[in-house]
Motif scaffolding. Structure first.
Motif, PDB file in Angstrom:
ATOM      1  N   GLY B 235      67.450  49.971  53.722  1.00 26.85           N
ATOM      2  CA  GLY B 235      66.995  48.737  53.977  1.00 26.85           C
ATOM      3  C   GLY B 235      65.962  48.664  54.782  1.00 26.85           C
ATOM      4  O   GLY B 235      65.069  47.596  54.283  1.00 26.85           O
ATOM      5  N   ASN B 236      65.728  49.636  55.594  1.00 28.93           N
ATOM      6  CA  ASN B 236      64.490  49.665  56.190  1.00 28.93           C
ATOM      7  C   ASN B 236      63.579  51.063  56.135  1.00 28.93           C
ATOM      8  O   ASN B 236      63.081  51.405  56.871  1.00 28.93           O
ATOM      9  CB  ASN B 236      64.714  49.249  57.628  1.00 28.93           C
ATOM     10  CG  ASN B 236      65.654  50.285  58.411  1.00 28.93           C
ATOM     11  OD1 ASN B 236      65.963  51.348  57.853  1.00 28.93           O
ATOM     12  ND2 ASN B 236      66.168  49.820  59.371  1.00 28.93           N
ATOM     13  N   MET B 237      63.909  51.647  54.945  1.00 25.00           N
ATOM     14  CA  MET B 237      63.024  52.866  54.660  1.00 25.00           C
ATOM     15  C   MET B 237      61.886  52.609  54.608  1.00 25.00           C
ATOM     16  O   MET B 237      61.320  51.462  54.116  1.00 25.00           O
ATOM     17  CB  MET B 237      63.770  53.729  53.578  1.00 25.00           C
ATOM     18  CG  MET B 237      63.425  55.098  53.404  1.00 25.00           C
ATOM     19  SD  MET B 237      64.585  55.733  52.090  1.00 25.00           S
ATOM     20  CE  MET B 237      64.255  54.987  50.622  1.00 25.00           C
ATOM     21  N   SER B 238      60.740  53.275  54.762  1.00 27.00           N
ATOM     22  CA  SER B 238      59.545  53.123  54.470  1.00 27.00           C
ATOM     23  C   SER B 238      59.258  52.765  53.007  1.00 27.00           C
ATOM     24  O   SER B 238      59.930  53.510  52.138  1.00 27.00           O
ATOM     25  CB  SER B 238      58.391  54.293  55.194  1.00 27.00           C
ATOM     26  OG  SER B 238      58.612  55.204  54.188  1.00 27.00           O
ATOM     27  N   ILE B 239      58.243  51.995  52.635  1.00 25.96           N
ATOM     28  CA  ILE B 239      58.039  51.601  51.332  1.00 25.96           C
ATOM     29  C   ILE B 239      57.573  52.879  50.768  1.00 25.96           C
ATOM     30  O   ILE B 239      57.922  53.188  49.424  1.00 25.96           O
ATOM     31  CB  ILE B 239      56.784  50.640  51.316  1.00 25.96           C
ATOM     32  CG1 ILE B 239      57.452  49.465  51.803  1.00 25.96           C
ATOM     33  CG2 ILE B 239      56.665  50.155  49.815  1.00 25.96           C
ATOM     34  CD1 ILE B 239      56.200  48.337  52.159  1.00 25.96           C
ATOM     35  N   TYR B 240      56.907  53.905  51.191  1.00 25.02           N
ATOM     36  CA  TYR B 240      56.207  55.240  50.634  1.00 25.02           C
ATOM     37  C   TYR B 240      57.695  55.804  50.039  1.00 25.02           C
ATOM     38  O   TYR B 240      57.488  56.203  48.989  1.00 25.02           O
ATOM     39  CB  TYR B 240      55.485  55.818  51.566  1.00 25.02           C
ATOM     40  CG  TYR B 240      55.075  57.119  51.149  1.00 25.02           C
ATOM     41  CD1 TYR B 240      54.385  57.081  49.945  1.00 25.02           C
ATOM     42  CD2 TYR B 240      55.652  58.457  51.528  1.00 25.02           C
ATOM     43  CE1 TYR B 240      53.859  58.403  49.235  1.00 25.02           C
ATOM     44  CE2 TYR B 240      55.091  59.533  50.843  1.00 25.02           C
ATOM     45  CZ  TYR B 240      54.399  59.598  50.182  1.00 25.02           C
ATOM     46  OH  TYR B 240      54.066  60.723  49.069  1.00 25.02           O
ATOM     47  N   ALA B 241      58.683  55.997  51.074  1.00 21.41           N
ATOM     48  CA  ALA B 241      59.719  56.553  50.552  1.00 21.41           C
ATOM     49  C   ALA B 241      60.438  55.925  49.459  1.00 21.41           C
ATOM     50  O   ALA B 241      60.842  56.698  48.378  1.00 21.41           O
ATOM     51  CB  ALA B 241      60.755  56.803  51.618  1.00 21.41           C
ATOM     52  N   TRP B 242      60.475  54.768  49.252  1.00 18.44           N
ATOM     53  CA  TRP B 242      60.995  54.105  48.109  1.00 18.44           C
ATOM     54  C   TRP B 242      60.049  54.298  46.872  1.00 18.44           C
ATOM     55  O   TRP B 242      60.666  54.589  46.035  1.00 18.44           O
ATOM     56  CB  TRP B 242      60.890  52.404  48.627  1.00 18.44           C
ATOM     57  CG  TRP B 242      62.043  51.921  48.971  1.00 18.44           C
ATOM     58  CD1 TRP B 242      62.287  51.386  50.268  1.00 18.44           C
ATOM     59  CD2 TRP B 242      63.452  51.652  48.576  1.00 18.44           C
ATOM     60  NE1 TRP B 242      63.406  50.882  50.598  1.00 18.44           N
ATOM     61  CE2 TRP B 242      64.188  51.088  49.761  1.00 18.44           C
ATOM     62  CE3 TRP B 242      64.153  52.257  47.371  1.00 18.44           C
ATOM     63  CZ2 TRP B 242      65.496  51.006  49.381  1.00 18.44           C
ATOM     64  CZ3 TRP B 242      65.324  51.656  47.246  1.00 18.44           C
ATOM     65  CH2 TRP B 242      66.059  51.306  48.034  1.00 18.44           C
ATOM     66  N   SER B 243      58.638  54.315  47.169  1.00 26.02           N
ATOM     67  CA  SER B 243      58.051  54.554  45.967  1.00 26.02           C
ATOM     68  C   SER B 243      58.322  55.949  45.475  1.00 26.02           C
ATOM     69  O   SER B 243      58.149  56.099  44.314  1.00 26.02           O
ATOM     70  CB  SER B 243      56.432  54.192  46.076  1.00 26.02           C
ATOM     71  OG  SER B 243      56.197  55.267  47.167  1.00 26.02           O
ATOM     72  N   VAL B 244      58.462  56.898  46.447  1.00 21.08           N
ATOM     73  CA  VAL B 244      58.775  58.272  45.925  1.00 21.08           C
ATOM     74  C   VAL B 244      60.146  58.548  45.260  1.00 21.08           C
ATOM     75  O   VAL B 244      60.057  59.126  44.052  1.00 21.08           O
ATOM     76  CB  VAL B 244      58.507  59.205  47.032  1.00 21.08           C
ATOM     77  CG1 VAL B 244      59.247  60.697  46.809  1.00 21.08           C
ATOM     78  CG2 VAL B 244      57.047  59.214  47.478  1.00 21.08           C
ATOM     79  N   LEU B 245      60.842  57.736  45.787  1.00 28.02           N
ATOM     80  CA  LEU B 245      62.267  57.795  45.202  1.00 28.02           C
ATOM     81  C   LEU B 245      62.187  57.340  43.669  1.00 28.02           C
ATOM     82  O   LEU B 245      62.642  57.812  42.636  1.00 28.02           O
ATOM     83  CB  LEU B 245      63.210  56.783  45.886  1.00 28.02           C
ATOM     84  CG  LEU B 245      64.792  56.780  45.472  1.00 28.02           C
ATOM     85  CD1 LEU B 245      65.304  58.069  45.402  1.00 28.02           C
ATOM     86  CD2 LEU B 245      65.373  55.778  46.568  1.00 28.02           C
ATOM     87  N   PHE B 246      61.589  56.053  43.364  1.00 33.09           N
ATOM     88  CA  PHE B 246      61.511  55.346  42.280  1.00 33.09           C
ATOM     89  C   PHE B 246      60.634  56.423  41.251  1.00 33.09           C
ATOM     90  O   PHE B 246      61.121  56.553  39.964  1.00 33.09           O
ATOM     91  CB  PHE B 246      60.728  54.097  42.115  1.00 33.09           C
ATOM     92  CG  PHE B 246      61.449  53.184  42.891  1.00 33.09           C
ATOM     93  CD1 PHE B 246      62.739  53.135  42.631  1.00 33.09           C
ATOM     94  CD2 PHE B 246      60.678  52.164  43.672  1.00 33.09           C
ATOM     95  CE1 PHE B 246      63.449  51.969  43.426  1.00 33.09           C
ATOM     96  CE2 PHE B 246      61.523  51.106  44.430  1.00 33.09           C
ATOM     97  CZ  PHE B 246      62.869  50.858  44.016  1.00 33.09           C
ATOM     98  N   THR B 247      59.471  56.980  41.966  1.00 33.29           N
ATOM     99  CA  THR B 247      58.536  57.998  40.944  1.00 33.29           C
ATOM    100  C   THR B 247      59.644  59.183  40.535  1.00 33.29           C
ATOM    101  O   THR B 247      59.574  59.387  39.306  1.00 33.29           O
ATOM    102  CB  THR B 247      57.598  58.594  41.788  1.00 33.29           C
ATOM    103  OG1 THR B 247      57.125  57.319  42.265  1.00 33.29           O
ATOM    104  CG2 THR B 247      56.809  59.362  41.136  1.00 33.29           C
ATOM    105  N   MET B 248      60.505  59.522  41.318  1.00 33.56           N
ATOM    106  CA  MET B 248      61.176  60.972  40.960  1.00 33.56           C
ATOM    107  C   MET B 248      62.320  60.392  40.080  1.00 33.56           C
ATOM    108  O   MET B 248      62.515  61.400  39.134  1.00 33.56           O
ATOM    109  CB  MET B 248      61.841  61.334  42.307  1.00 33.56           C
ATOM    110  CG  MET B 248      60.607  61.988  43.276  1.00 33.56           C
ATOM    111  SD  MET B 248      59.827  63.244  42.506  1.00 33.56           S
ATOM    112  CE  MET B 248      58.207  63.476  43.630  1.00 33.56           C
ATOM    113  N   ILE B 249      62.949  59.383  40.278  1.00 31.71           N
ATOM    114  CA  ILE B 249      63.963  58.670  39.224  1.00 31.71           C
ATOM    115  C   ILE B 249      63.334  58.791  37.896  1.00 31.71           C
ATOM    116  O   ILE B 249      63.808  59.036  36.989  1.00 31.71           O
ATOM    117  CB  ILE B 249      64.451  57.701  39.878  1.00 31.71           C
ATOM    118  CG1 ILE B 249      65.491  57.829  41.124  1.00 31.71           C
ATOM    119  CG2 ILE B 249      65.447  57.004  38.828  1.00 31.71           C
ATOM    120  CD1 ILE B 249      65.938  56.744  41.784  1.00 31.71           C
TER     121      ILE B 249
END
Lengths: 233, 559
Positions: B235-249
């Motif tokens: 829930g407080n992971m950096s937005i960049y980590a979120w975006s990389v996660l989305f990208t890789m999925i």
């Protein structure tokens, strides 16, 4: 030093890579496949049908060959200036292609790729054009089966009188017998096509194991081609 | 005689390669021995695990040792600098394309050469530059962003790097001329002058790149979901980590079909049964391709949206306006980008119903894009003061370019408009607005931010960086505007000539392209000259904040 040359090293690598990559990519291409401009209004046109079989190129007329169980690699004669439309029909489920090179043997250093890889489903039909421009002896072959599927093409001068009897100019050739124009074939002693054709037994028509060619005794090439076309996927 | 000379040249070349290989092995071997002793003194069984545990969240500097260590940051540096190298190579191809279009009929390059250079530019830029810098920044920044507990998948990542690099080299060596789609009837034929005779090599190279991408995706997804520090909640992971996660999925979900399609295409070179021209299956390949082909244009964009969120607060002095809407917008982009691949095939006869579906889905892309853009604008709007450094200039330019590129994209997702503009430079302009503005521009911004770290504390030349920004931004704007305008008037794309009517648009695009080229030369000179100076600042940067080692949660591989 502390790695201060890193940027310079990177810049040198970049410049060298650009030079190598650009130089490589726009360098002259291998000219093994010759390019050919097919004239829109050639002096002569011709249609030649070849049945692709790993044992050898086969033709529907098979001049002089009364036993089609032994496929032949017919010698094809054309008048210089003829645009030949080759039709290759697959018969044996193996990949084939049709290359033509000048000279008496296969030459992969400089050849015309008339028909590339064909769909190895019996009956599938491919056409390719070749311009018989310069008189001389040529070799046609299938690169997949270069030892068995190889034959000779003679391109004869247009004003040749000595052997003009052997040359059929397709524009002068009326449909012979029950041949469709699509399978008119210019071969030596073409005047004998009728004789040779009538001499062909029913067995000669059963090309290889393809059941679609096993029609009745009435020799009629047109339905065969239609069947062949019909089963193309 | 010529044969002997050739043999001699080959022998010398092979010997040199062997000497270099032996030297690299010597370095590797001596480094490994020293590492093994060190690891043993720290009660480690596996030296590699020891190295990765020592290096995992530390800053890494760019030197030759990045090729010897398999920790995430070394892998990231490899990807960053290799993709930068390919950016310059593919950029040179792009300049060559522009220059060759000075006159309407092909003059500088022959038609076949034009096709080859076009294919190389597109393929290398997408798979080697855009994918490479995306992956490289992810590897480099994520261990810090999510405070990884362990970093023990380095061997897989290293393998992925090498086959990715080899795949890119294969693509260059293939001299393919099929454009980056590799549509079958063309990909299976050699052109008369041989351009495309080695298409099979490009197919192998592409397949290797895909295998590398798959490995990377799995490693990175695992790193984010499983190796994250317990102090970093989702829930407080950096937005960049979120975006990389989305990208890789997104990459994992969409790359399968095209990998299968490429395998079938490779089979077709030897036994053409799948995508033969006599069958209707050539359309099947386009569908399998675009199922990946659309996500690939989002994969190098979404992480850079995340990077903007990471970098912008530093220069605006406040927080991101809305964390949750930022993550929601990027996640929605992931979902929607899986549903719009058909808008690349609107004119291939999918049928009106499908066309309308894909058109509508494409319009929906506006929603996450607008969320993202308004989030940026709100962040800047509420800023007490914006520091216009070079990275911030790149960010602002990226947002503007994304808005223009987005609007041109939305326009062509209308089925009727698409029928008119789909084969024109309009599409090229739309694409380059986004890829030059967002992907390339934000990558430059991140590179400038990380430059002191890469170089052990050297500052880049602000003046040259400003010129680099100005020339890149202005050049890309001029070029893309000329393309969209000319394209709307019907200027066909991807051909080696054009009608004289389009001369002004092509001339303008050439001007823009040359301006971009000069800008990149300044960039390269800046890297080299700034690196030569003495270190003058500390190596910390805003993207790699220092944090105390997470205690009690360390799971040390191999100990």
């Amino acid at each position: 030093m502390n790695g201060s040359k890193g940027g310079v090293a990177f810049a040198v690598i970049v410049v060298l890579s650009i030079a190598v990559a650009v130089g490589f990519v726009i360098s002259p291409q291998p000219t093994s496949v010759l390019s050919q401009v097919i004239p829109p209004n050639p002096a002569y046109t011709n249609s030649t049908t070849l049945y692709a079989n790993a044992a050898g190129w086969d033709t529907p007329t098979q001049y002089g060959n009364t036993n089609a169980a032994i496929p032949v690699n017919p010698t094809l004669n054309y008048t210089a200036g003829t645009v030949v439309t080759f039709t290759v029909i697959e018969t044996d489920s193996l990949p084939h292609n049709l290359y033509i090179a000048k000279g008496t043997s296969e030459n992969l250093a400089a050849y015309y790729s008339v028909i590339g890889a064909i769909n190895p489903i019996p009956g599938s039909k491919y056409t390719g054009e070749w311009y018989a421009q310069t008189p001389g002896v040529y070799t046609y072959w299938c690169q997949v089966h270069p030892t068995t599927m190889v034959g000779t093409i003679n391109v004869l001068p247009a004003n040749s009188t000595s052997i003009s009897n052997n040359v059929v100019k397709s524009t002068e050739l009326a449909p012979v017998g029950v041949h469709s124009p699509a399978i008119q074939l210019s071969i030596s002693h073409a005047v004998n096509i009728q004789d040779g054709f009538s001499a062909i037994s029913h067995n000669s028509l059963v090309l290889n194991n393809c059941p679609c060619f096993a029609d009745g005794p009435g020799i009629n090439w047109i339905p065969i081609e239609q069947i062949a076309t019909g089963i193309r996927i | 005689m010529a044969l002997y000379l050739t043999l001699l040249e080959y022998s010398i070349a092979m010997s040199l390669v062997g000497v270099v290989a032996f030297f690299v092995y010597y370095l590797y071997s001596s480094r490994r021995d020293a590492l093994a002793e060190d690891a043993e003194s720290h009660d480690y069984i596996d030296p590699a695990s020891y190295a990765r545990d020592q290096l995992k969240t530390k800053q890494r500097f760019a030197d030759w040792s990045i090729f010897l260590y398999n920790d995430s940051k070394s892998i990231g540096l490899r990807f960053i600098f290799t993709s930068l190298l390919f950016f310059f190579i593919a950029g040179a191809f792009g300049i060559l394309l522009r220059v060759s279009l000075t006159v309407p009929t092909p003059s500088v390059l022959s038609p076949d050469q034009y096709d080859i250079v076009l294919t190389q530019h597109a393929t290398l830029m997408l798979y080697m530059w855009a994918m490479g810098i995306t992956v490289g920044l992810a590897y480099y920044l994520l261990p810090t962003a999510i405070k990884v507990r362990r970093d023990n998948m380095g061997s897989y990542s290293s393998f992925a790097y090498w086959i990715w690099l080899l795949g890119g080299i294969f693509i260059v060596l293939s001299r393919s001329s099929t454009r980056w789609y590799f549509y079958p009837p063309l990909a299976l034929q050699g052109t008369l002058s041989g351009a495309g005779a080695d298409n099979w090599l490009a197919i192998i190279g592409l397949e290797m790149i895909f295998v590398a991408i798959m490995i990377i995706c799995i490693v990175v997804i695992r790193m984010i979901l499983m190796d994250r520090s317990e102090s970093v909640k989702l829930g407080n992971m950096s937005i960049y980590a979120w975006s990389v996660l989305f990208t890789m999925i997104l990459a994992v979900l969409s790359a399968g079909p095209v990998m299968i399609a490429l395998g079938m295409l490779f089979y077709d070179f030897f036994n053409p049964i799948f995508f033969t021209a006599s069958s209707g299956n050539v359309l099947l390949f386009t569908i399998l391709f675009w199922f990946w082909g659309h996500p690939i244009v989002y994969i190098p964009v979404i992480p850079f949206f995340g990077l903007i969120y990471e970098m912008m607060p530093t220069f605006t002095g406040n927080k991101v306006y809305s964390y949750s809407s930022a993550v929601f917008g990027l996640g929605l982009l992931l979902v929607l980008s899986m549903l719009v691949w058909g808008h690349h095939l609107m004119n291939s006869g999918l049928g009106v119903a499908w066309d309308l579906f894909f058109s509508t889905a494409s319009f929906f892309i506006v929603i996450p894009s607008a969320i993202t853009v308004f989030n940026y604008i709100a962040t800047m709007w509420t800023a007490p003061r914006i520091r216009m450094t070079t990275p911030m200039l790149f960010i602002i330019n990226g947002i503007i370019d994304f808005i223009i590129g987005g609007i041109t994209g939305v326009m062509q997702s209308n089925v009727g408009v698409n029928e008119i503009v789909h084969g024109t430079y309009w599409v090229t302009g739309h694409f380059h607005f986004i890829f030059l503005g967002v992907t390339t521009g934000i990558a430059f911004a991140a590179f400038y931010v990380l430059f002191p770290t890469f170089t052990r504390g050297r500052k880049y030349n602000e003046r040259l960086a400003g010129w680099h920004f100005a020339l890149t931004a202005i050049g890309s704007f001029i070029m893309s505007v000329a393309w969209t305008t000319g394209g709307f008037l019907g200027m066909p794309r991807a051909v080696d000539g054009y009608f004289p009517f389009f001369q002004p648009f092509q001339d303008t695009a050439i001007l823009g392209g040359l301006i971009i080229g000069v800008g990149q030369l300044i960039f390269l000179y800046n890297i080299a000259s700034s690196w030569l100076k003495a270190p003058s600042t500390d190596t910390s940067n805003i993207l790699e904040p220092d944090f105390p080692e997470p205690s009690g949660s360390a799971v040390s591989g191999g100990r």
